[in-house]
Enzyme design. Structure first.
Site, PDB file in Angstrom:
ATOM      1  N   ARG A  11      41.016  48.575  48.297  1.00 34.69           N
ATOM      2  CA  ARG A  11      41.022  49.549  49.390  1.00 34.69           C
ATOM      3  C   ARG A  11      42.171  50.539  49.237  1.00 34.69           C
ATOM      4  O   ARG A  11      42.088  51.685  49.674  1.00 34.69           O
ATOM      5  CB  ARG A  11      41.113  48.833  50.746  1.00 34.69           C
ATOM      6  CG  ARG A  11      39.884  48.002  51.068  1.00 34.69           C
ATOM      7  CD  ARG A  11      40.090  47.216  52.351  1.00 34.69           C
ATOM      8  NE  ARG A  11      41.260  46.342  52.269  1.00 34.69           N
ATOM      9  CZ  ARG A  11      41.771  45.664  53.293  1.00 34.69           C
ATOM     10  NH1 ARG A  11      41.200  45.762  54.485  1.00 34.69           N
ATOM     11  NH2 ARG A  11      42.818  44.885  53.130  1.00 34.69           N
ATOM     12  N   SER A  23      40.712  48.229  59.039  1.00 36.03           N
ATOM     13  CA  SER A  23      40.050  47.383  58.034  1.00 36.03           C
ATOM     14  C   SER A  23      39.602  48.193  56.828  1.00 36.03           C
ATOM     15  O   SER A  23      39.304  47.639  55.784  1.00 36.03           O
ATOM     16  CB  SER A  23      38.867  46.631  58.658  1.00 36.03           C
ATOM     17  OG  SER A  23      37.947  47.531  59.229  1.00 36.03           O
ATOM     18  N   GLU A  75      27.036  51.478  64.404  1.00 32.19           N
ATOM     19  CA  GLU A  75      26.766  51.786  63.000  1.00 32.19           C
ATOM     20  C   GLU A  75      25.558  52.705  62.799  1.00 32.19           C
ATOM     21  O   GLU A  75      25.541  53.525  61.887  1.00 32.19           O
ATOM     22  CB  GLU A  75      26.569  50.486  62.199  1.00 32.19           C
ATOM     23  CG  GLU A  75      27.850  49.681  62.025  1.00 32.19           C
ATOM     24  CD  GLU A  75      28.305  48.989  63.306  1.00 32.19           C
ATOM     25  OE1 GLU A  75      27.452  48.723  64.181  1.00 32.19           O
ATOM     26  OE2 GLU A  75      29.509  48.724  63.452  1.00 32.19           O
ATOM     27  N   PHE A  85      28.278  45.054  58.373  1.00 28.20           N
ATOM     28  CA  PHE A  85      27.755  45.790  59.535  1.00 28.20           C
ATOM     29  C   PHE A  85      27.165  47.135  59.110  1.00 28.20           C
ATOM     30  O   PHE A  85      26.114  47.549  59.603  1.00 28.20           O
ATOM     31  CB  PHE A  85      28.852  45.991  60.578  1.00 28.20           C
ATOM     32  CG  PHE A  85      29.575  44.719  60.925  1.00 28.20           C
ATOM     33  CD1 PHE A  85      28.856  43.574  61.272  1.00 28.20           C
ATOM     34  CD2 PHE A  85      30.951  44.639  60.881  1.00 28.20           C
ATOM     35  CE1 PHE A  85      29.508  42.390  61.574  1.00 28.20           C
ATOM     36  CE2 PHE A  85      31.613  43.459  61.182  1.00 28.20           C
ATOM     37  CZ  PHE A  85      30.896  42.329  61.534  1.00 28.20           C
TER      38      PHE A  85
END
Lengths: 352, 304
Positions: A47, A74, A95, A120
Site C-alpha cells: 500500500r 485502510s 460501495e 467489499f
C-alpha cells in the site's frame, strides 16, 4: 521509485505484524528451510508503494482523483488526502455508489482510482463493476486493498479470495495481482496511462521485493524470475516470493523449476504458459485466492486448450479458519516447502 | 402490412431546437408536436420489432422531449465537448423512446431507427454509451444511473464548470438502495448542479409501485435526503419547460423533480395498464394507437 516502509528482518506472516516476535511462532513452516536471503530480506507493505505512486502521478495529472468508501486509513491514502484534499472523494460506506460515482467522474473527464477493501469493493459492487466499469469501458481504476486472506484473523467475511475469479470472468477488465512494491508501483503507473477499466490488487501483507527496480508491467506479459526445465511454478501476489523460495529449494535438490511471475491474470500470457507446458511438462500454480476460476483456472484453461500436461493448483480454496495471513497461506500448502512438495509430487507422478 | 419495419414507417422528421428567445407558447407547441411524433415513431418501432417497453417509453417521452428540445446544452456536433450538459437515462429499458428522441434531435440518422433490436444493431434493448452518440451511460440494470449522474455532477463541481447534469429514473427503480446511497452523496457534496427527475407513473413490471414496495412519501424522503423537491405533471410540456429549463438553483441543494406520469400515455387502452410494461401492440392495437395519436395532431386541434 524507492518503496516506502521497509522492514528489516525475517519474512513473516500476518497483517502488520512483521517484526514482532511471538512465542511458539506460527511461521516455522515458512522459515524452516528458508535460505538466509529470505530470512534477512526487507519486507514491504505494498500500500505504501501504491499511495506514493498515486501521489506522484496525481501531481503530474490533475485528472486523477481518489474515491474511497471511508477507507482512507485502510487504503493508506492519508498522504494523498494531504496533498490533494479536494481530489479525494469519500462516498461513505457505500460501495455501489462508489463505483457508480467513479463511472460518472470518468464521464466527466476524471481518472478515478477507486480504493477500498477488496472484499467489499468487489462483492458489494459487482454489478457496477460489470456494467459501469467493464461493459461501459469507463476509464476507472479499481484498487482492491488487502485482498486474499490479508485480513487474517478477521475471517472469511473480510477475506477476498473470490475476487480474481469473479473479475477474470468480465470482458474488457484488466485484472492485475502485483507481487511486491516494485510491481505494485509499475501496475499503478500503467493503469493511470491506460484508457480503460483496470482492477489491481494492493496487499498489506509484508512481502520482500522480488522484481528488479526497473521492472515494468505489461498486460498479458509474464516474467521469468527463475529458470528451469523440469517443472514450472506460476504465481503472483504475496505468494510469488514463496514460489521463488520453493524454486531455490528444488534447485538445491537438482530439480529445475521455472518461476513465472504472472501479475496479469486477465489477459493471461497464454504463450508463456504454453511454452512452459511444452518445455517443462508440468505446472504448479500458487495464489492467494480461489484457484477455480483464478490464476490456477486461467493457467489450466490455457494448458488444456494448447498443450495438455499435469497442472497442480494451489490456493485458498475454502472459507479459511482463524489464523494470520501467513499462517493461512502455509496451511493451504503455499509455504515454500509446500509449493516445493507439490512440485515434487507432480514430477513423481509424471515419472511413475 | 409488412412484417418488419421499413423505411415507409420512418415517419419521424428532425425537430429543430427552438431559437433562444423564442416565445414560450411557440416552444411549448413545438415540444408537444415533437413528443407526438416521437410516440408515433416509437409505436412503429415496438410494433415491428415485436419487443420493447412501450408503457414506460410513453410515460417518459415528454420529459425526454423537453430535456433534448429545450433544456440540455448538448448538440450532435458536441457529444464529446467536455462542457456539454450531461443526461443519464437510468431507466435504460425505455431505450426505444430514447433512440427516437436522439434521432429527432439529430444525434442519430432517422434511417438507423429501422435497425432497432435487429441482430448486430447498435440500437439494442438498452442504450450503450460506446455505440450510440449522445448516450452518456450504458444502463439497463436499475439503480445505476443516479450514482453515475452524481459522479458527473461532482466532476463538474471539481472543474468549477457551470455544466448541468440531469438523470431520469423510474419510480419503481427507487427501490434500489444504490439510489439512496447516491442521494446521500449528492446532498453531502451540495451538488446543486444535479437534477433528478423521477418518472412517477406508479407502475412497475408486475404491479403498482405501492403494492410492490411502497415508495410513499417519496417527496418527503427526498427532502429528508437534502434535496429541493418539486412535483410536476410529467406530460405538461409547459410546466416541464418552466421547471427543468429554469437555471435557478437552490443554494447547495440538488433538485428532485417528481414527474407525475401515466404509463402508456395517452393511448386509451395502454394508459395506466400494468400489462403494457412490455406488451407489444398487435396490428389492430397499432392501428388504433396510431389513430389516437393522429387525432392529437395540431391540425386536428388535439393536445397531448
Amino acid at each position: 521509485m524507492a518503496p516506502q516502509g521497509p522492514r528489516r528482518g525475517p519474512v513473516r506472516d500476518g497483517a502488520g505484524r512483521a517484526g514482532r516476535p511471538r512465542p511458539g511462532s506460527r511461521r516455522c513452516a515458512v522459515t524452516q528451510r528458508l535460505a538466509p536471503r529470505w530470512l534477512e530480506a526487507e519486507t514491504f507493505d505494498c500500500r505504501d508503494a501504491f499511495v506514493e505512486t498515486l501521489v506522484a502521478l496525481a501531481s503530474e495529472d490533475p485528472r486523477i482523483v481518489g474515491v474511497v468508501n471511508d477507507s482512507v486509513g485502510s487504503s493508506k491514502l492519508d498522504a494523498f488526502r494531504t496533498a490533494f484534499p479536494d481530489r479525494l472523494v469519500n462516498v461513505g460506506i457505500a460501495e455501489q455508489d462508489m463505483v457508480g460515482m467513479a463511472a460518472g467522474l470518468a464521464g466527466g473527464g476524471r481518472i478515478p482510482f477507486v480504493s477500498g477493501a477488496a472484499c467489499f469493493l468487489t462483492a458489494r459492487a459487482m454489478e457496477q463493476i460489470k456494467v459501469d466499469a467493464a461493459y461501459s469501458r469507463n476509464n476507472l481504476k479499481l484498487c482492491g486493498m488487502s485482498p486474499g486472506v490479508a485480513y487474517g484473523e478477521l475471517g472469511p467475511t473480510h477475506h477476498s479470495i473470490e475476487d480474481v475469479a469473479w473479475l477474470r470472468a468480465l470482458d474488457q477488465l484488466v485484472v492485475v495481482v502485483p507481487a511486491d512494491p516494485v510491481e505494485t508501483a509499475a501496475a499503478i503507473r500503467w493503469a493511470a496511462a491506460y484508457e480503460g477499466p483496470v482492477f489491481v490488487r494492493v496487499s498489506r501483507t509484508p512481502v520482500p521485493q522480488v522484481h528488479p527496480a526497473d521492472h515494468t508491467f505489461t498486460p498479458g506479459r509474464a516474467t521469468v524470475l527463475h529458470e528451469g526445465d523440469d517443472v514450472t511454478l506460476v504465481s503472483n501476489g504475496t505468494v510469488l516470493w514463496r514460489a521463488l523460495a520453493a524454486a531455490e529449494q528444488l534447485a538445491a535438490e537438482g530439480i529445475g523449476a521455472r518461476v513465472l511471475s504472472m501479475a496479469s491474470v486477465s489477459p493471461l500470457d497464454t504463450a508463456a504458459v504454453v511454452q512452459a507446458a511444452r518445455e517443462t511438462g508440468a505446472l504448479v500454480t500458487a495464489e492467494e485466492s480461489v484457484p477455480r476460476g483464478g490464476l490456477g483456472g486461467a493457467v489450466a484453461e490455457a494448458v488444456v486448450a494448447h498443450h495438455p500436461v499435469p497442472v497442480r493448483m494451489l490456493g485458498v480454496d475454502a472459507f479459511a479458519p482463524t489464523g494470520s495471513a501467513g499462517y493461512l497461506l502455509d496451511r493451504y500448502g503455499m509455504s515454500p516447502e509446500g509449493i516445493a512438495r507439490a512440485a515434487r509430487e507432480l514430477l513423481h507422478r509424471r515419472r511413475s | 402490412m409488412p412484417s418488419t419495419l421499413s423505411h415507409a414507417h420512418l415517419t419521424l422528421t428532425r425537430a429543430p431546437r427552438p431559437p433562444a428567445g423564442a416565445p414560450r407558447d411557440e416552444v411549448v407547441a413545438q415540444l408537444r408536436e415533437t413528443a407526438r411524433q416521437i410516440r408515433l415513431q416509437d409505436l412503429a418501432l415496438v410494433h415491428f420489432a415485436g419487443a420493447g417497453h412501450i408503457g414506460g417509453d410513453f410515460s417518459a417521452v415528454d420529459v425526454l422531449t423537453v430535456l433534448y428540445g429545450a433544456v440540455l446544452d448538448v448538440a450532435p456536433d458536441r457529444v464529446d465537448d467536455p462542457e456539454r450538459d450531461r443526461f443519464v437515462l437510468s431507466k435504460g429499458h425505455v431505450a426505444g423512446s430514447y433512440y427516437v428522441t436522439l434521432a429527432a434531435y439529430g444525434f442519430l440518422p432517422v434511417e438507423q431507427l429501422a435497425t432497432f433490436l435487429k441482430p448486430l444493431s447498435t440500437l439494442g434493448g438498452h442504450p450503450n454509451r460506446l455505440h450510440v452518440p449522445g448516450v452518456e451511460a450504458s444502463t439497463g440494470p436499475l439503480g445505476h444511473g443516479l450514482p453515475i449522474a452524481v459522479g458527473q455532477a461532482l466532476a463538474a463541481r471539481l472543474d468549477s464548470s457551470p455544466r448541468q447534469t440531469y438523470v431520469l429514473t423510474g419510480d419503481g427503480e427507487m427501490q434500489e438502495g444504490s439510489n439512496w446511497e447516491a442521494m446521500m452523496s449528492a446532498s453531502h457534496y451540495g451538488l446543486d448542479n444535479l437534477t433528478v427527475v423521477v418518472d412517477r407513473n406508479g407502475l412497475q413490471q408486475g404491479a403498482s409501485t405501492e403494492a410492490s414496495m411502497d415508495l410513499a412519501p417519496l417527496a418527503d424522503k427526498a427532502r429528508a435526503f437534502g434535496f429541493a423537491v418539486s412535483e410536476v405533471d410529467g406530460h405538461d410540456h409547459g410546466a416541464l419547460l418552466d421547471l427543468l429549463g429554469s437555471r435557478e438553483r437552490p443554494g447547495g441543494r440538488p433538485r428532485f423533480v417528481i414527474a407525475h406520469t401515466h404509463k402508456g400515455h395517452p393511448i386509451s387502452f395502454m394508459s395506466d395498464q400494468v400489462a403494457w410494461h412490455h406488451k407489444v401492440p398487435d396490428a389492430d392495437q397499432y392501428a388504433t394507437a396510431r389513430a389516437e395519436l393522429d387525432a392529437l395532431a395540431p391540425a386536428a386541434g388535439g393536445a397531448l
